[in-house]
Write an enzyme that holds these catalytic residues in place. Structure first.
Site, PDB file in Angstrom:
ATOM      1  N   HIS A  81      10.204  22.911  -9.840  1.00 36.23           N
ATOM      2  CA  HIS A  81       9.960  21.848 -10.816  1.00 36.23           C
ATOM      3  C   HIS A  81      11.192  20.995 -11.102  1.00 36.23           C
ATOM      4  O   HIS A  81      11.067  19.797 -11.281  1.00 36.23           O
ATOM      5  CB  HIS A  81       9.430  22.433 -12.131  1.00 36.23           C
ATOM      6  CG  HIS A  81       7.974  22.751 -12.077  1.00 36.23           C
ATOM      7  ND1 HIS A  81       7.032  21.981 -12.705  1.00 36.23           N
ATOM      8  CD2 HIS A  81       7.312  23.730 -11.447  1.00 36.23           C
ATOM      9  CE1 HIS A  81       5.847  22.488 -12.474  1.00 36.23           C
ATOM     10  NE2 HIS A  81       5.984  23.552 -11.719  1.00 36.23           N
ATOM     11  N   HIS A 203       9.681  31.582  -9.780  1.00 31.59           N
ATOM     12  CA  HIS A 203       8.580  30.826  -9.188  1.00 31.59           C
ATOM     13  C   HIS A 203       7.214  31.440  -9.473  1.00 31.59           C
ATOM     14  O   HIS A 203       6.286  30.747  -9.866  1.00 31.59           O
ATOM     15  CB  HIS A 203       8.749  30.638  -7.678  1.00 31.59           C
ATOM     16  CG  HIS A 203       7.728  29.694  -7.085  1.00 31.59           C
ATOM     17  ND1 HIS A 203       7.475  28.447  -7.626  1.00 31.59           N
ATOM     18  CD2 HIS A 203       6.898  29.804  -6.019  1.00 31.59           C
ATOM     19  CE1 HIS A 203       6.541  27.847  -6.905  1.00 31.59           C
ATOM     20  NE2 HIS A 203       6.170  28.648  -5.937  1.00 31.59           N
TER      21      HIS A 203
END
Ligand code: MN
Length: 425
Positions: A81, A203
């Site tokens: 991100h 993640h």
């Protein structure tokens, strides 16, 4: 030997609702307070500290203040991100400002393997000044391309390093994928370097703690010495699903004691808020009946900080907009100030499309097809031809920036797009 915190997937700045964004930020502040209380040597952030690569500066300011207050080294990798192939990330800025240290740089160099010359990625290794612990790792890249870094990794160089050592990464592992992520891109254990005392993962938004060298973590290339592999899961929550899980399972981070016998990890929960689940299944009922169910469930809901209203099912008649969501919200607001509605009700006439959400290509193709079908366009932009054109252009945009030169990359993408569109100069 060393005591450190392993935090991942904080997603600072996530949520459109400012109040949820605030709860997420407060969870990080509390986590930093916990780290201070425990007098740790350093903190590892295994990616996605921020929700996007250029977040709101007010969010950055709060996070930086807290990290500075802690006054301990913070080692981080980019997540999927907060990484961008074309733009600077807030992580780079914080690295330059000395707030945290990136631990995922490296260079390609030639090595000889079985008489053949090969390009291998040699990672830089940081030594924590106080404890002498060595830290290195691999960041996330766009669209799971970090796998190529793992494939190119000069593992032997890392394996020959004397310990103690920690490997930080931001990707799913093939052998440790949770059930809901079975189709997601992952790196097999065989591509991980051996011999690290601790593998600090990020993640995957689900907690995982493997046994370490004495346990069952023998990796695929036959060498048994792979240490504890750990994912703390999200520190608080970044989306509806995280909030839903957080309602019943506390999220948080790990505090790890690294000793001569390996790593011992203790989970530190960081309560984010009192979350109430209001679930409605309205399968095969009319919209009027579904509305009754929704209103009743809202009336019965217990009080808390956040209410998650999740309605799903296939309506036999009527549509989901026939349900009085305003009244439902008003009822819930009496008990929970923050309301998050996830309306997944479907109707036969306009059934939302179920596609494999883990495959971006299939989603893109579908979106192009649907969008083009509704529009008044010349024939060459309709149907298969239009879909292909859209996908080709998207692929050109997706390509990674090989260097640091943003302008050159922009020109490269523009040239590719012109070629796809058949525009001549
Ligand atoms: Mn994440």
């Amino acid at each position: 030997m060393a005591r450190f915190a392993h935090i991942a997937d904080v997603h600072l700045g996530a949520f459109r609702d400012g109040r949820l964004r605030e709860l997420n930020l407060q969870a990080f502040e509390r986590a930093m307070d916990e780290c201070a209380k425990r007098d740790l040597d350093f903190v590892i952030i295994a990616g996605d500290l921020f929700d996007i690569n250029i977040p709101d500066l007010a969010v950055v300011e709060r996070a930086v203040r807290k990290m500075r207050q802690l006054g301990k080294p913070i080692y981080a990798v980019y997540g999927s991100h907060d990484y961008s192939p074309t733009q600077t990330s807030v992580i780079d800025v914080l690295h330059e400002a000395g707030v945290l240290q990136k631990v995922s740089s490296g260079v390609y160099h030639d090595i000889e393997e079985n008489g053949q010359k090969k390009q291998k990625l040699r990672l830089d290794v940081i030594t924590d000044p106080k404890t002498g612990v060595k830290i290195t790792g691999i960041s996330a890249r766009k669209l799971g391309l970090e796998k190529t870094y793992f494939q190119d990794l000069d593992a032997a160089a890392l394996e020959s390093l004397p310990g103690p050592k920690i490997f930080v990464f931001h990707c799913a592992i093939q052998e440790h994928k949770p059930e809901n992520l079975q189709r997601v891109d992952a790196v097999p254990l065989s591509l991980f370097p051996n011999g690290f005392d601790y593998y600090a993962g990020g993640h995957v938004h689900a907690r995982l703690l493997t046994d370490g060298p004495s346990g069952n973590s023998i990796n695929g290339n036959g060498k048994a010495n792979i240490g504890k592999i750990t994912y703390p899961g999200p520190l608080s929550a970044a989306d509806f699903r995280d909030l839903e899980e957080n309602a019943t399972l506390p999220h948080g981070f790990y505090v790890v004691e690294l000793g001569v016998d390996g790593a011992v990890a203790e989970f530190v929960p960081i309560p984010m808020a009192k979350i109430q689940l209001v679930r409605i299944v309205a399968d095969g009922v009319t919209a009027v009946q579904a509305n009754g169910k929704v209103q009743a469930a809202c009336l019965e809901a217990p009080s808390g900080d956040v209410a998650l209203l999740h309605a799903r099912g296939m309506l036999s008649e009527g549509k989901s907009s026939d349900i009085n969501w305003t009244t439902a919200r008003q009822t819930l607001e009496q008990k929970c100030p923050i309301i998050y509605v996830n309306n997944a009700l479907e109707t036969k006439e306009r059934q939302s499309v179920r596609i494999d959400a883990e495959k971006p290509d299939a989603i893109a193709e579908h979106v192009f097809r649907e969008t083009l079908a509704d529009r008044d366009l010349p024939a060459e932009l309709k149907g298969d031809a239009g879909v292909k054109l859209g996908l080709d252009l998207l692929a050109a945009l997706r390509e990674e920036n090989p260097g640091d030169n943003k302008k050159r990359w922009d020109e490269m993408v523009a040239a590719k797009a012109e070629k796809i569109l058949g525009i001549d100069h």
